[in-house]
Design a protein around this motif. Structure first.
Motif: not given
Length: 183
Positions: A123-125, A153, A162, A164-166, A169-170, A172-173
């Motif tokens: 999960n990104a968040f 973060d 939340y 969140s692992s950078p 997130r990377e 997920a984007a």
């Protein structure tokens, strides 16, 4: 993949709906690939990235009445998705090892470190809610440790907070797509 591309062609050729046939054809393509075990490919994104070329290819294939060019195009799209998937997997595996190692060094038991790491990468968040169950309390403690170490973060989005692992997130984007190009 050829069978799925033929399904894509047939939906486009038949035109069973008054509108959105291309969208339905892509859905049929993904469903057929999924039924054959290709669910792990980041294919929906590859199709989205090539949607204009795909629309032209579908139109052209329907006009000439043969799926040959469409099948070749879809094989290229699948190759792009596979290449991006490999890059994403490589990045996720490196991050998994990094987070797991940090938790292990901090004294977190192995199974718990694995679960925390997978939760953060799946999960990104991840909500920082403070439920009373044991797993959530343990997860929150582990996430706080990773945050203290500067590995994840703590983000505030609206009124929620939340973890969140950078890297998550990377992924997920879909940033790895920048490194993949179609010839």
């Amino acid at each position: 993949m050829i069978r799925a591309a033929l399904g894509l062609f047939e939906v486009t050729r038949i035109q069973p709906f008054p509108k959105d046939n291309a969208r339905m054809a892509r859905l049929v393509f993904i469903a057929l690939l999924d039924s054959m075990g290709f669910w792990a490919l980041p294919l929906p994104l590859a199709l989205h990235r090539q949607r204009h070329a795909l629309a032209s290819m579908l139109e052209g294939s329907a006009a000439i009445g043969t799926p040959d060019h469409l099948i070749a195009f879809m094989m290229t799209v699948c190759e792009e998705a596979l290449a991006a998937g490999k890059l994403m997997l490589h990045d996720a595996m490196q991050e998994r090892q990094r987070l797991h190692d940090a938790l292990t060094r901090a004294g977190v038991p192995g199974d718990r470190a694995v679960c925390t790491t997978l939760e953060l990468l799946a999960n990104a968040f991840v909500n920082t809610r403070h439920d009373t169950d044991f797993w959530n309390a343990a997860f929150q403690e582990d996430a706080a440790e990773l945050h203290r170490l500067g590995l994840i973060d703590r983000l505030r989005l609206g009124w929620k907070t939340y973890w969140s692992s950078p890297v998550a997130r990377e992924l997920a984007a879909f940033r790895p797509w920048r490194q993949v190009s179609m010839d």
